[in-house]
Design a protein around this motif. Structure first.
Motif, PDB file in Angstrom:
ATOM      1  N   ARG A 184       0.807  -1.229   0.000  1.00 12.30           N
ATOM      2  CA  ARG A 184       0.000   0.000   0.000  1.00 12.30           C
ATOM      3  C   ARG A 184       0.835   1.271   0.000  1.00 12.30           C
ATOM      4  N   LYS A 185       2.111   1.152   0.265  1.00 10.17           N
ATOM      5  CA  LYS A 185       2.952   2.339   0.341  1.00 10.17           C
ATOM      6  C   LYS A 185       3.421   2.801  -1.036  1.00 10.17           C
ATOM      7  N   LEU A 186       3.183   1.992  -2.061  1.00  5.86           N
ATOM      8  CA  LEU A 186       3.629   2.305  -3.411  1.00  5.86           C
ATOM      9  C   LEU A 186       2.445   2.759  -4.248  1.00  5.86           C
ATOM     10  N   LEU A 187       2.566   3.934  -4.874  1.00  3.20           N
ATOM     11  CA  LEU A 187       1.446   4.515  -5.609  1.00  3.20           C
ATOM     12  C   LEU A 187       1.683   4.603  -7.106  1.00  3.20           C
ATOM     13  N   SER A 188       2.903   4.362  -7.570  1.00  6.17           N
ATOM     14  CA  SER A 188       3.215   4.549  -8.988  1.00  6.17           C
ATOM     15  C   SER A 188       3.974   3.352  -9.530  1.00  6.17           C
ATOM     16  N   ALA A 189       4.023   3.255 -10.863  1.00  5.24           N
ATOM     17  CA  ALA A 189       4.792   2.189 -11.507  1.00  5.24           C
ATOM     18  C   ALA A 189       6.276   2.338 -11.190  1.00  5.24           C
ATOM     19  N   GLN A 190       6.734   3.577 -11.058  1.00  4.81           N
ATOM     20  CA  GLN A 190       8.145   3.797 -10.727  1.00  4.81           C
ATOM     21  C   GLN A 190       8.452   3.239  -9.343  1.00  4.81           C
ATOM     22  N   GLY A 191       7.588   3.533  -8.365  1.00  3.95           N
ATOM     23  CA  GLY A 191       7.806   3.025  -7.016  1.00  3.95           C
ATOM     24  C   GLY A 191       7.765   1.503  -6.958  1.00  3.95           C
ATOM     25  N   ARG A 192       6.842   0.898  -7.706  1.00  9.94           N
ATOM     26  CA  ARG A 192       6.734  -0.565  -7.698  1.00  9.94           C
ATOM     27  C   ARG A 192       7.944  -1.215  -8.373  1.00  9.94           C
ATOM     28  N   GLY A 193       8.416  -0.606  -9.457  1.00  9.75           N
ATOM     29  CA  GLY A 193       9.603  -1.146 -10.109  1.00  9.75           C
ATOM     30  C   GLY A 193      10.816  -1.098  -9.197  1.00  9.75           C
ATOM     31  N   ARG A 194      10.972  -0.010  -8.488  1.00 15.81           N
ATOM     32  CA  ARG A 194      12.110   0.128  -7.573  1.00 15.81           C
ATOM     33  C   ARG A 194      12.007  -0.848  -6.411  1.00 15.81           C
ATOM     34  N   TYR A 195      10.803  -1.032  -5.906  1.00 10.65           N
ATOM     35  CA  TYR A 195      10.600  -1.985  -4.821  1.00 10.65           C
ATOM     36  C   TYR A 195      10.954  -3.398  -5.292  1.00 10.65           C
ATOM     37  N   LEU A 196      10.548  -3.730  -6.515  1.00  8.99           N
ATOM     38  CA  LEU A 196      10.832  -5.058  -7.057  1.00  8.99           C
ATOM     39  C   LEU A 196      12.342  -5.271  -7.226  1.00  8.99           C
ATOM     40  N   LEU A 197      13.060  -4.254  -7.675  1.00  6.18           N
ATOM     41  CA  LEU A 197      14.512  -4.371  -7.804  1.00  6.18           C
ATOM     42  C   LEU A 197      15.174  -4.611  -6.453  1.00  6.18           C
ATOM     43  N   ARG A 198      14.743  -3.880  -5.429  1.00  3.87           N
ATOM     44  CA  ARG A 198      15.305  -4.069  -4.085  1.00  3.87           C
ATOM     45  C   ARG A 198      14.974  -5.474  -3.575  1.00  3.87           C
ATOM     46  N   LEU A 199      13.777  -5.922  -3.854  1.00  3.73           N
ATOM     47  CA  LEU A 199      13.370  -7.264  -3.438  1.00  3.73           C
ATOM     48  C   LEU A 199      14.231  -8.323  -4.135  1.00  3.73           C
ATOM     49  N   ALA A 200      14.493  -8.123  -5.426  1.00  2.71           N
ATOM     50  CA  ALA A 200      15.311  -9.072  -6.186  1.00  2.71           C
ATOM     51  C   ALA A 200      16.750  -9.105  -5.676  1.00  2.71           C
ATOM     52  N   LEU A 201      17.289  -7.950  -5.301  1.00  2.00           N
ATOM     53  CA  LEU A 201      18.639  -7.909  -4.735  1.00  2.00           C
ATOM     54  C   LEU A 201      18.691  -8.642  -3.402  1.00  2.00           C
ATOM     55  N   PHE A 241      22.591  -8.707   0.626  1.00  3.84           N
ATOM     56  CA  PHE A 241      21.841  -7.452   0.750  1.00  3.84           C
ATOM     57  C   PHE A 241      20.832  -7.601   1.894  1.00  3.84           C
ATOM     58  N   LYS A 242      20.938  -6.733   2.858  1.00  7.88           N
ATOM     59  CA  LYS A 242      19.975  -6.710   3.956  1.00  7.88           C
ATOM     60  C   LYS A 242      19.282  -5.343   3.934  1.00  7.88           C
ATOM     61  N   LEU A 243      18.176  -5.279   3.205  1.00 10.40           N
ATOM     62  CA  LEU A 243      17.479  -4.018   2.978  1.00 10.40           C
ATOM     63  C   LEU A 243      16.158  -4.010   3.734  1.00 10.40           C
ATOM     64  N   ASN A 244      15.813  -2.863   4.263  1.00 10.27           N
ATOM     65  CA  ASN A 244      14.544  -2.708   4.980  1.00 10.27           C
ATOM     66  C   ASN A 244      13.430  -2.495   3.962  1.00 10.27           C
ATOM     67  N   MET A 245      12.697  -3.559   3.653  1.00  9.04           N
ATOM     68  CA  MET A 245      11.664  -3.468   2.633  1.00  9.04           C
ATOM     69  C   MET A 245      10.453  -2.664   3.103  1.00  9.04           C
ATOM     70  N   GLU A 246      10.307  -2.477   4.411  1.00 11.81           N
ATOM     71  CA  GLU A 246       9.199  -1.661   4.913  1.00 11.81           C
ATOM     72  C   GLU A 246       9.443  -0.175   4.674  1.00 11.81           C
ATOM     73  N   ASN A 247      10.692   0.204   4.520  1.00 14.72           N
ATOM     74  CA  ASN A 247      11.039   1.604   4.266  1.00 14.72           C
ATOM     75  C   ASN A 247      10.968   1.856   2.762  1.00 14.72           C
ATOM     76  N   CYS A 248       9.760   1.997   2.252  1.00 14.85           N
ATOM     77  CA  CYS A 248       9.579   2.108   0.796  1.00 14.85           C
ATOM     78  C   CYS A 248       8.643   3.238   0.386  1.00 14.85           C
ATOM     79  N   SER A 249       8.200   4.048   1.343  1.00 24.93           N
ATOM     80  CA  SER A 249       7.194   5.067   1.040  1.00 24.93           C
ATOM     81  C   SER A 249       7.697   6.155   0.101  1.00 24.93           C
ATOM     82  N   PHE A 250       9.028   6.323   0.002  1.00 25.01           N
ATOM     83  CA  PHE A 250       9.567   7.384  -0.848  1.00 25.01           C
ATOM     84  C   PHE A 250      10.125   6.860  -2.166  1.00 25.01           C
ATOM     85  N   LEU A 251       9.947   5.563  -2.442  1.00 27.91           N
ATOM     86  CA  LEU A 251      10.446   5.023  -3.707  1.00 27.91           C
ATOM     87  C   LEU A 251       9.712   5.602  -4.909  1.00 27.91           C
ATOM     88  N   ASP A 252       8.497   6.096  -4.714  1.00 30.26           N
ATOM     89  CA  ASP A 252       7.786   6.762  -5.809  1.00 30.26           C
ATOM     90  C   ASP A 252       8.538   7.997  -6.296  1.00 30.26           C
TER      91      ASP A 252
END
Length: 462
Positions: free
Chosen positions: A89-106, A156-167
């Motif tokens: 729910r923190k992702l509102l745009s295609a850009q934010g979702r793409g970035r989240y997916l890249l971080r998840l893949a890493l 990679f140990k990334l905080n996936m909850e910290n994603c509200s500004f990826l948009d």
């Protein structure tokens, strides 16, 4: 001579920088954002827009489309990642979702696998221009995949909850969790700006003001797993009301970045907040605050025979009559302060059966009270929650009682003040067979009321 792409050359340097750090890659790594941005540029290079469509195509749609061409279920890892991204729910745009997916893949070491699926799905790969893109250039795609394999061998140990500004940005704010079991109102004045819940101010006496964890300008991102991204006005209050009395885990996004400067994506919003609250203070950097706190702590305590002895200020005492109940504290403490007696630095030593107060300079003992003599103890709510006091029997050994007096002192910090009050109260509790009442209100945190030895006027609560 084989052609070279400047993006791949720059990405190689960035990957080598990450690799040279030799440790686990976290959000604090200075090379992480640059590496992710370069990966994004590669995935966008040569991506063609549809002729008739109102939606701008981004690389997120490429990965999302892959799951629709998975007839054999071979893309289970990708499908799970795409679905996790889609429901965030923190992702509102295609850009934010793409970035989240890249971080998840890493984080899952799955980026080479995801790109490989893209390269072997012609219906999606044809979205990329063969003349411009890296993904459809055989000479470029091989070195690109080699770099992805290097990344897949890193941790990679990334905080996936910290994603509200990826948009908006690859630079992420500092994200911390405020854990609290509030015994009063949390006390935050909130403002809703740009789809986010900002802390405009803290109410004196509220839990947040006392704990000093949240600062004006910070963002309440999540409460007990409920995201507040793009929430409506008042939604944070509704969530807090529903959780009243329950332990709270509040995800806080700091306005201050890792390097101590203002987090750039928040500059415009912070200006708007300061227009509404001109008194909003921009304090020292967290490291400076931590250092000052440690310094104050080291100067406010000492060891004596293995016990912690508190260095506090003795403000004075005053007689309060024959009643030593909790109600007198909020009136007795101002009486002591109105006398304007010079404060004295003293050593407050809380022993097993009694407490003593000794002048730190002359070593003269100012008073000694056994815990059964104390009828209540509490912390004063003015002005900074560092003043505390207790009511004590004037002369418990005298048959004809002269009544109670209120003794007031000041601790070095709010936290230490609360610690002293708790210790006195808990030790006094253990001195009695039954605890009559524990009271809490804004004026002071804890007040313990017991029977005072030899005094028939101590109030009982049932």
């Amino acid at each position: 001579m084989a052609p070279k792409d400047p993006l791949l050359g720059t990405l190689k340097v960035c990957v080598l920088n990450l690799q040279s750090d030799g440790e686990m890659v976290t959000d604090a790594n200075p090379h992480l954002a640059s590496c992710c941005e370069l990966l994004e540029l590669v995935l966008r290079k040569g991506l063609q827009q549809p002729v008739i469509s109102l939606v701008h195509r981004d690389y997120w749609q490429s990965f999302e489309q892959l799951t629709h061409h998975d007839a054999c279920g071979r893309l289970s890892a990708l499908s799970l990642a795409v679905e996790q991204t889609r429901v965030c729910r923190k992702l509102l745009s295609a850009q934010g979702r793409g970035r989240y997916l890249l971080r998840l893949a890493l984080s899952r070491k799955a980026l080479p696998q995801f790109i490989s699926h893209l390269l072997h799905t012609p219906r999606v790969l044809e979205w990329y221009s063969p003349e411009v893109s890296i993904l459809r250039n055989e000479e470029f795609v091989e070195p690109f995949m080699s770099l992805l394999l290097v990344l897949s061998h890193m941790e990679f140990k990334l905080n996936m909850e910290n994603c509200s500004f990826l948009d908006e940005s690859w630079l992420l704010p500092v994200c911390e969790t405020y854990e609290v079991v509030p015994c009063r109102e949390v006390g935050m004045v909130l403002r809703y700006l740009s789809g986010r819940v900002f802390v405009l101010d803290l109410m004196p006496g509220g839990q947040a003001h006392i704990d000093k964890f949240i600062c004006p300008g910070d963002i309440i991102d999540e409460i007990n797993g409920t995201s507040l991204r793009n929430s409506k006005n008042g939604q944070a209050g509704v969530v807090l009301s529903r959780l009243k009395g329950c332990p709270l885990n509040i995800s806080v996004l700091r306005w201050r970045a890792q390097d101590g400067t203002v987090y750039r994506p928040l500059i415009k919003s912070l200006r708007a907040l300061r227009m509404e609250n001109p008194t909003m203070q921009i304090g020292p950097a967290p490291s400076q605050q931590s250092a000052s706190k440690d310094q104050r702590s080291s100067l406010s305590q000492c060891l004596k025979e293995g016990r912690i002895v508190y260095i506090v200020q003795f403000l004075g005492k005053t007689s309060i009559g024959m009643f030593g109940g909790k109600e007198v504290l909020q009136h007795a403490i101002p009486q002591v302060l109105q006398k304007n007696q010079p404060s004295r630095e003293v050593l407050l030593d809380m022993k097993e059966t009694h407490l003593t107060c000794t002048d730190s300079c002359s070593k003269q003992e100012l008073f000694k009270h056994h815990y059964p003599e104390i009828s209540c103890v509490g912390r004063f709510g003015q002005p900074d929650y560092t003043i505390f006091a207790f009511c004590v029997a004037d002369s418990p050994d005298t048959p004809q009682s002269t009544g109670f007096c209120c003794v007031a002192l000041r601790a070095s910090t709010t936290k230490e003040c609360e610690e002293i009050v708790c210790r006195i109260g808990e030790t006094a509790m253990s001195s009695y067979e039954s605890l009559v009442h524990i009271f809490s209100e804004q004026a002071y945190i804890y007040a313990f009321v017991f029977t005072a030895t030899g005094f028939k006027h101590t109030e009982w609560f049932v």
